[in-house]
Design a protein around this motif. Structure first.
Motif, PDB file in Angstrom:
ATOM      1  N   LYS A  25       0.809  -1.205  -0.153  1.00 41.79           N
ATOM      2  CA  LYS A  25      -0.060  -0.028  -0.096  1.00 41.79           C
ATOM      3  C   LYS A  25       0.875   1.081  -0.009  1.00 41.79           C
ATOM      4  O   LYS A  25       1.923   1.427   0.571  1.00 41.79           O
ATOM      5  CB  LYS A  25      -0.937   0.064   1.186  1.00 41.79           C
ATOM      6  N   PHE A  26       0.713   2.337  -0.732  1.00 37.33           N
ATOM      7  CA  PHE A  26       1.247   3.512  -0.828  1.00 37.33           C
ATOM      8  C   PHE A  26       0.936   4.220   0.509  1.00 37.33           C
ATOM      9  O   PHE A  26      -0.303   4.366   1.032  1.00 37.33           O
ATOM     10  CB  PHE A  26       0.954   4.329  -1.885  1.00 37.33           C
ATOM     11  N   SER A  27       1.909   4.803   1.132  1.00 40.15           N
ATOM     12  CA  SER A  27       1.463   5.571   2.188  1.00 40.15           C
ATOM     13  C   SER A  27       1.510   6.923   1.988  1.00 40.15           C
ATOM     14  O   SER A  27       1.540   7.570   0.775  1.00 40.15           O
ATOM     15  CB  SER A  27       2.956   5.528   3.140  1.00 40.15           C
ATOM     16  N   PRO A  28       0.933   7.810   2.786  1.00 42.19           N
ATOM     17  CA  PRO A  28       0.683   9.174   2.832  1.00 42.19           C
ATOM     18  C   PRO A  28       1.886   9.892   2.386  1.00 42.19           C
ATOM     19  O   PRO A  28       3.120   9.640   2.853  1.00 42.19           O
ATOM     20  CB  PRO A  28       0.258   9.557   4.278  1.00 42.19           C
ATOM     21  N   LEU A  29       1.899  10.774   1.563  1.00 40.58           N
ATOM     22  CA  LEU A  29       3.165  11.443   0.973  1.00 40.58           C
ATOM     23  C   LEU A  29       3.470  12.524   1.757  1.00 40.58           C
ATOM     24  O   LEU A  29       2.735  13.453   2.615  1.00 40.58           O
ATOM     25  CB  LEU A  29       2.832  12.096  -0.476  1.00 40.58           C
ATOM     26  N   ARG A  30       4.929  12.949   1.839  1.00 46.66           N
ATOM     27  CA  ARG A  30       5.454  13.871   2.563  1.00 46.66           C
ATOM     28  C   ARG A  30       5.525  15.402   1.840  1.00 46.66           C
ATOM     29  O   ARG A  30       6.077  15.247   0.611  1.00 46.66           O
ATOM     30  CB  ARG A  30       7.102  13.425   3.127  1.00 46.66           C
ATOM     31  N   ARG A  31       5.145  16.288   2.398  1.00 46.96           N
ATOM     32  CA  ARG A  31       5.328  17.607   1.971  1.00 46.96           C
ATOM     33  C   ARG A  31       6.551  18.198   2.097  1.00 46.96           C
ATOM     34  O   ARG A  31       7.206  17.959   3.015  1.00 46.96           O
ATOM     35  CB  ARG A  31       4.279  18.657   2.793  1.00 46.96           C
ATOM     36  N   VAL A  32       7.186  18.591   0.862  1.00 50.71           N
ATOM     37  CA  VAL A  32       8.455  19.366   0.712  1.00 50.71           C
ATOM     38  C   VAL A  32       8.199  20.786  -0.120  1.00 50.71           C
ATOM     39  O   VAL A  32       7.720  20.657  -1.093  1.00 50.71           O
ATOM     40  CB  VAL A  32       9.503  18.289   0.003  1.00 50.71           C
ATOM     41  N   MET A  33       8.778  21.702   0.628  1.00 52.37           N
ATOM     42  CA  MET A  33       8.839  22.937  -0.080  1.00 52.37           C
ATOM     43  C   MET A  33      10.027  23.039  -1.077  1.00 52.37           C
ATOM     44  O   MET A  33      11.407  22.961  -0.557  1.00 52.37           O
ATOM     45  CB  MET A  33       8.976  24.192   0.686  1.00 52.37           C
ATOM     46  N   VAL A  34       9.957  23.633  -2.324  1.00 54.38           N
ATOM     47  CA  VAL A  34      11.050  23.644  -3.065  1.00 54.38           C
ATOM     48  C   VAL A  34      11.181  24.909  -3.696  1.00 54.38           C
ATOM     49  O   VAL A  34      10.402  26.038  -3.198  1.00 54.38           O
ATOM     50  CB  VAL A  34      11.031  22.720  -4.381  1.00 54.38           C
ATOM     51  N   GLU A  35      11.999  25.326  -4.637  1.00 53.78           N
ATOM     52  CA  GLU A  35      12.436  26.682  -5.105  1.00 53.78           C
ATOM     53  C   GLU A  35      10.935  27.106  -5.750  1.00 53.78           C
ATOM     54  O   GLU A  35      10.000  26.590  -6.189  1.00 53.78           O
ATOM     55  CB  GLU A  35      13.295  26.531  -6.264  1.00 53.78           C
ATOM     56  N   LYS A  36      10.666  28.383  -5.657  1.00 57.47           N
ATOM     57  CA  LYS A  36       9.713  29.258  -6.071  1.00 57.47           C
ATOM     58  C   LYS A  36       8.408  29.136  -5.065  1.00 57.47           C
ATOM     59  O   LYS A  36       7.474  29.408  -5.496  1.00 57.47           O
ATOM     60  CB  LYS A  36       9.218  28.987  -7.462  1.00 57.47           C
ATOM     61  N   GLY A  37       8.724  28.486  -3.909  1.00 59.10           N
ATOM     62  CA  GLY A  37       7.710  28.591  -3.170  1.00 59.10           C
ATOM     63  C   GLY A  37       6.562  27.377  -3.131  1.00 59.10           C
ATOM     64  O   GLY A  37       5.482  27.397  -2.687  1.00 59.10           O
ATOM     65  N   ARG A  38       6.991  26.406  -4.187  1.00 56.45           N
ATOM     66  CA  ARG A  38       6.228  25.459  -4.420  1.00 56.45           C
ATOM     67  C   ARG A  38       6.371  24.305  -3.484  1.00 56.45           C
ATOM     68  O   ARG A  38       7.292  24.029  -2.931  1.00 56.45           O
ATOM     69  CB  ARG A  38       6.403  24.815  -5.908  1.00 56.45           C
ATOM     70  N   GLU A  39       5.292  23.529  -3.531  1.00 56.93           N
ATOM     71  CA  GLU A  39       5.274  22.286  -2.589  1.00 56.93           C
ATOM     72  C   GLU A  39       5.033  21.213  -3.636  1.00 56.93           C
ATOM     73  O   GLU A  39       4.299  20.775  -4.423  1.00 56.93           O
ATOM     74  CB  GLU A  39       4.172  22.333  -1.443  1.00 56.93           C
ATOM     75  N   ILE A  40       5.969  20.081  -3.192  1.00 57.54           N
ATOM     76  CA  ILE A  40       5.914  18.774  -3.923  1.00 57.54           C
ATOM     77  C   ILE A  40       5.680  17.766  -2.706  1.00 57.54           C
ATOM     78  O   ILE A  40       5.922  17.820  -1.740  1.00 57.54           O
ATOM     79  CB  ILE A  40       7.174  18.513  -4.721  1.00 57.54           C
ATOM     80  N   LEU A  41       5.209  16.721  -3.322  1.00 57.67           N
ATOM     81  CA  LEU A  41       4.939  15.215  -2.603  1.00 57.67           C
ATOM     82  C   LEU A  41       5.873  14.411  -2.714  1.00 57.67           C
ATOM     83  O   LEU A  41       6.101  14.060  -3.988  1.00 57.67           O
ATOM     84  CB  LEU A  41       3.457  15.207  -2.579  1.00 57.67           C
TER      85      LEU A  41
END
Length: 435
Positions: A64-80
């Motif tokens: 099962k896929f787990s809940p994704l971790r939030r990470v802030m990157v350049e330009k203030g974007r959030e990736i998972l």
């Protein structure tokens, strides 16, 4: 397609795990950890056993896929960010199953290159087809053919707004293996770790694909296939798209304005949208949707894919130059990093910029790359002199001739002069043709 082929899908995903691991190991963000704090480095210490564990879970149907971790990157974007084993699995699904969906490739989305990595392709120093250079060449060709009015736009928060049900139903029409479909369903209907941050981004259950997943670009491309075919059915227009950024090239202003209205209507029917003509982005203050005369009397430059098109001349855009300058300064002045790591990081960045922007039909990028290299050298040298002087109360090169000082600095840092020589070397002109 015979059912036998569908049954092979899951087997190919499992057999592709070792190759997917090798691809991930070379990934630029290789040390980004997932929700279980596993990194490439920690995973690699016992990767054989961990790949076997992943395989067993898949075979037993317990993965099962787990809940994704939030990470802030350049330009203030959030990736998972996925866990390492989840990223391996996603890459294996991408390489094993999605090539069969190439019939949903309109050939107008130039991001599709690189999604399917062929093992022996790495042996070639000159890939036959590269997405961005081919897109640039297409634009130059269309401008020369008289398609000089450019309607440029990007889809407003596309990855946040693409409807999950529609994209999932589209995938189910072409991939029939229940095990693979269940894994793709979990990827599309992802969950995210809760955040205590004020104003943390929300992820609605019915919309969006996870930015950070290796499958997100292909899901986007497949979903926009309908849009591509609609635009390409119009007379006297040309489409060039890169995921959610696109331009429509027309022969006159009225056609460009007509295409703006038709595009808005079509995208709304697909539950996504673009900015209004003249509307400015809330954060950047820039117009995201424009119509520009790109060639002829009164022509203006336009930006696309981080490049500025001035007629058919191509340079790195000013916005991208500013981002590069900012990133180099951040590396130089970062705390907790020794001088050698800073120089290696900058050297890697510069070589990456050269690989990306030094192309035979990019007429002005070499001069810009030379300036970027020179600016990086000045920034690093100034930093070194400042720190050395602060510690010792004297200039590091005060008793050396300028020539010896330069040689010593190159020994301690990067041979910028050699990098610049490499940039200025002529490269053979080649035709970018899609396989």
């Amino acid at each position: 397609m015979p059912k036998k082929k569908y049954k092979k899908d899951f087997k190919e995903v499992i057999e592709g795990l070792p190759f997917a691991w090798e691809q991930l190991r070379k990934h630029p963000r290789k040390n980004t950890r997932g929700s279980n704090d596993e990194t490439i480095n920690t995973f690699s210490k016992d990767y054989t056993a961990k790949l076997l564990e992943l395989k067993n879970k898949l075979v037993q149907g317990t993965f099962k896929f787990s809940p994704l971790r939030r990470v802030m990157v350049e330009k203030g974007r959030e990736i998972l960010v996925y866990r390492i084993d989840e990223r391996i699995l996603a890459i294996s699904i991408l390489k094993s199953v999605f090539p069969r969906l190439e019939h949903l490739n309109s050939n107008h989305d130039f991001s599709r290159k690189g999604l399917y990595i062929v093992e022996n392709e790495e042996e070639s120093d000159e890939p036959e087809f590269e997405g961005t250079p081919l897109a640039v060449e297409k634009i130059q060709t269309y401008l020369n053919q008289g398609y000089v009015w450019v309607f440029e736009a990007d889809i407003k928060k596309f990855f946040d707004n693409v409807p999950k049900e529609k994209i999932f139903n589209l995938i189910k029409r072409h991939i029939k293996n229940e095990n693979v479909i269940e894994l793709i369903r979990q990827i599309i209907y992802f969950t995210v770790e809760p955040s205590s941050e004020t104003g943390a981004k929300d992820y609605p259950p019915t919309k969006g694909v996870a930015q950070g997943s290796s499958l997100s670009p292909i899901l986007a491309s497949i979903y926009l296939y309908e849009f591509d075919m609609y635009i390409c059915g119009m007379p006297d227009v040309k489409l060039v798209r890169y995921v959610d950024d696109f331009i429509v090239l027309c022969k006159d202003d009225p056609t460009a304005k007509k295409m703006y209205e038709l595009v808005k209507k079509k995208l709304k029917s697909m539950e996504v949208d673009i900015y209004e003509l003249g509307e400015k982005h809330k954060t950047s203050g820039l117009e995201k949707t424009k119509i520009t005369l790109a060639r002829g009397y009164g022509a203006k430059a336009f930006d696309f894919l981080g490049l500025t098109f001035n007629n058919t001349d191509v340079d790195i855009s000013q916005k991208k130059k500013d981002e590069i300058d900012k990133k180099i300064k951040e590396i130089v002045h970062s705390t907790g990093t020794n001088f050698l790591k800073k120089t290696k990081s900058i050297e890697s960045r510069l070589n990456g910029y050269i690989d990306h922007y030094k192309k035979p039909h990019y007429s002005r990028t070499v001069a810009s790359l030379v300036k970027i290299i020179s600016s990086a050298e000045k920034e690093l040298r100034s930093y070194y002199i400042t720190i050395y002087t602060k510690i010792t109360n004297r200039h590091p090169f005060s008793k050396l001739t300028p020539e010896i000082g330069d040689r010593l600095f190159r020994f301690m840092g990067i041979d910028f002069a050699n990098i610049e020589r490499e940039v200025k070397k002529p490269i053979p002109t080649k035709k970018y043709t899609k396989r």
